[in-house]
Design a protein around this motif. Sequence first.
Motif, PDB file in Angstrom:
ATOM      1  N   ARG A 152      -7.721 -75.718  -6.338  1.00 11.45           N
ATOM      2  CA  ARG A 152      -8.875 -75.106  -5.690  1.00 11.45           C
ATOM      3  C   ARG A 152      -9.101 -73.668  -6.170  1.00 11.45           C
ATOM      4  NH1 ARG A 152      -6.823 -77.794  -0.953  1.00 11.45           N
ATOM      5  NH2 ARG A 152      -6.281 -75.851   0.110  1.00 11.45           N
ATOM      6  N   GLY A 153      -8.099 -73.092  -6.799  1.00  7.65           N
ATOM      7  CA  GLY A 153      -8.235 -71.731  -7.292  1.00  7.65           C
ATOM      8  C   GLY A 153      -8.885 -71.623  -8.659  1.00  7.65           C
ATOM      9  N   ILE A 154      -9.037 -72.735  -9.369  1.00 10.54           N
ATOM     10  CA  ILE A 154      -9.604 -72.656 -10.712  1.00 10.54           C
ATOM     11  C   ILE A 154     -11.024 -72.106 -10.675  1.00 10.54           C
ATOM     12  CG2 ILE A 154     -10.351 -74.010 -12.712  1.00 10.54           C
ATOM     13  CD1 ILE A 154      -7.933 -75.796 -12.290  1.00 10.54           C
ATOM     14  N   ALA A 155     -11.815 -72.536  -9.692  1.00 13.18           N
ATOM     15  CA  ALA A 155     -13.191 -72.046  -9.568  1.00 13.18           C
ATOM     16  C   ALA A 155     -13.244 -70.554  -9.259  1.00 13.18           C
ATOM     17  CB  ALA A 155     -13.933 -72.833  -8.487  1.00 13.18           C
ATOM     18  N   VAL A 199      -7.991 -63.155  -3.137  1.00  9.73           N
ATOM     19  CA  VAL A 199      -8.329 -64.504  -2.682  1.00  9.73           C
ATOM     20  C   VAL A 199      -7.784 -65.543  -3.657  1.00  9.73           C
ATOM     21  CG1 VAL A 199     -10.233 -66.084  -2.153  1.00  9.73           C
ATOM     22  CG2 VAL A 199     -10.384 -63.663  -1.485  1.00  9.73           C
ATOM     23  N   ALA A 200      -7.839 -65.243  -4.947  1.00  4.21           N
ATOM     24  CA  ALA A 200      -7.370 -66.176  -5.967  1.00  4.21           C
ATOM     25  C   ALA A 200      -5.842 -66.200  -6.076  1.00  4.21           C
ATOM     26  CB  ALA A 200      -7.968 -65.808  -7.320  1.00  4.21           C
ATOM     27  N   ALA A 201      -5.193 -65.119  -5.704  1.00  6.57           N
ATOM     28  CA  ALA A 201      -3.758 -64.974  -5.929  1.00  6.57           C
ATOM     29  C   ALA A 201      -2.906 -66.104  -5.347  1.00  6.57           C
ATOM     30  CB  ALA A 201      -3.285 -63.624  -5.408  1.00  6.57           C
ATOM     31  N   PRO A 202      -3.105 -66.537  -4.098  1.00  5.87           N
ATOM     32  CA  PRO A 202      -2.254 -67.615  -3.566  1.00  5.87           C
ATOM     33  C   PRO A 202      -2.338 -68.898  -4.382  1.00  5.87           C
ATOM     34  CG  PRO A 202      -3.444 -66.525  -1.791  1.00  5.87           C
ATOM     35  CD  PRO A 202      -4.034 -66.027  -3.062  1.00  5.87           C
ATOM     36  N   HIS A 203      -3.503 -69.181  -4.928  1.00  3.69           N
ATOM     37  CA  HIS A 203      -3.667 -70.393  -5.725  1.00  3.69           C
ATOM     38  C   HIS A 203      -2.964 -70.249  -7.080  1.00  3.69           C
ATOM     39  CE1 HIS A 203      -6.579 -72.027  -2.855  1.00  3.69           C
ATOM     40  NE2 HIS A 203      -7.035 -70.790  -2.763  1.00  3.69           N
ATOM     41  N   ALA A 204      -3.023 -69.050  -7.645  1.00  2.00           N
ATOM     42  CA  ALA A 204      -2.326 -68.811  -8.907  1.00  2.00           C
ATOM     43  C   ALA A 204      -0.819 -68.924  -8.728  1.00  2.00           C
ATOM     44  CB  ALA A 204      -2.684 -67.435  -9.446  1.00  2.00           C
ATOM     45  N   ALA A 205      -0.322 -68.364  -7.639  1.00  2.12           N
ATOM     46  CA  ALA A 205       1.106 -68.480  -7.346  1.00  2.12           C
ATOM     47  C   ALA A 205       1.486 -69.936  -7.144  1.00  2.12           C
ATOM     48  CB  ALA A 205       1.452 -67.666  -6.101  1.00  2.12           C
ATOM     49  N   ALA A 206       0.627 -70.695  -6.473  1.00  2.00           N
ATOM     50  CA  ALA A 206       0.909 -72.112  -6.223  1.00  2.00           C
ATOM     51  C   ALA A 206       0.948 -72.906  -7.515  1.00  2.00           C
ATOM     52  CB  ALA A 206      -0.138 -72.691  -5.276  1.00  2.00           C
ATOM     53  N   LEU A 207       0.098 -72.546  -8.478  1.00  2.00           N
ATOM     54  CA  LEU A 207       0.117 -73.279  -9.744  1.00  2.00           C
ATOM     55  C   LEU A 207       1.434 -73.046 -10.479  1.00  2.00           C
ATOM     56  CD1 LEU A 207      -1.369 -75.144 -11.620  1.00  2.00           C
ATOM     57  CD2 LEU A 207      -2.408 -73.144 -12.717  1.00  2.00           C
ATOM     58  N   GLY A 208       1.892 -71.799 -10.497  1.00  2.00           N
ATOM     59  CA  GLY A 208       3.202 -71.545 -11.088  1.00  2.00           C
ATOM     60  C   GLY A 208       4.292 -72.326 -10.387  1.00  2.00           C
ATOM     61  N   LYS A 209       4.210 -72.392  -9.061  1.00  2.00           N
ATOM     62  CA  LYS A 209       5.201 -73.148  -8.287  1.00  2.00           C
ATOM     63  C   LYS A 209       5.140 -74.634  -8.613  1.00  2.00           C
ATOM     64  CE  LYS A 209       6.708 -73.789  -3.479  1.00  2.00           C
ATOM     65  NZ  LYS A 209       6.475 -73.361  -2.075  1.00  2.00           N
TER      66      LYS A 209
END
Length: 323
Positions: free
Chosen positions: A246-249, A166-176
């Motif tokens: 939104r992935g930080i939480a 669930v967290a992975a897409p947000h982590a990828a987005a932060l790198g992007k």
Amino acid sequence: MSRVELDAAGVRDPGLRAAYRRCRDLNACHGRTYFLATRLLTPAQRPAVHALYGFARWADDVVDTPRPGEDDLARERRLDALARELFAGLDRGGSDDPVLAAVVDTAVRHGIDRRLFEDFLHSMRMDLTVTDYPDRAALDTYVRGSAEAIGLQLLPVLGTASPPGVAAPHAAALGKAFQLTNFLRDVAEDLDRGRVYLPADELAAFGVDRSLLRWCRLRERTDPRVRAALAAQHATTREIYRFAARGIAMLHPVSRPCVRTALVLYSEILDRIEDADFAVFARRARVGNLRRLQVAGMAVLRVAWARSGHRPGPVACARAGGL
């Protein structure tokens, strides 16, 4: 790297400790914002982050900082040699290389999917031959390896409070988002290397092409058409930051202050670009040291709270094929 960090991470072997120290030095020298943010992680987490950054920096330098007299073919061979040594190390669970030893150890300890390293190295190879991106899809292919993969590599190190998938897409987005910020900030520098990391069709919608970008670079001025095109790219990047935030939480509490600090400081580069009216050809946008210290100072308070009652547990350290 301090003895405390290495002890906390359970790194005992003297050669391995030296490898981690070399990666830390690379991070401290080349990644000021990232290095500052890593100080907000627990000592046990920091060596792994330094190792992953050190590898990314090394591969990037192979591509962008050729040795005297080195041509593209020689750089490709050097990158291929680096890849062979990395994957051989991953296969046998260790490496004798003074930097890769730390990278392999980190990947093994945290169960990082080797495909993420494959994706990253694929994008590094693209930099040897690709100089333009016709559309967003083509650029996204590059960014998937150059930035999203790094965000995904970090997820098992940071830990999650929710399922890693669930967290992975947000982590990828932060790198992007970080990568796209670099593209906006470094338009002039990238042009000097013969590259344009902005979708050609999106630029063309504003009447912008490479020749106009070169005109701006030579005169250190931003043509109104280029300003409008960069503003559109700026808005796209802002949206990606919002999704990533939104992935930080979803991260483990002890990791949130670090990631939030990196997000705030890097996104403020966009503020500086906008404040300068997109004068990216005349100066490089930066976040000043005072502001960096202010953001870090606030994060220290959050770190103290998080560490007072939270420690990584089985869920937080669950392995994922990414972040």
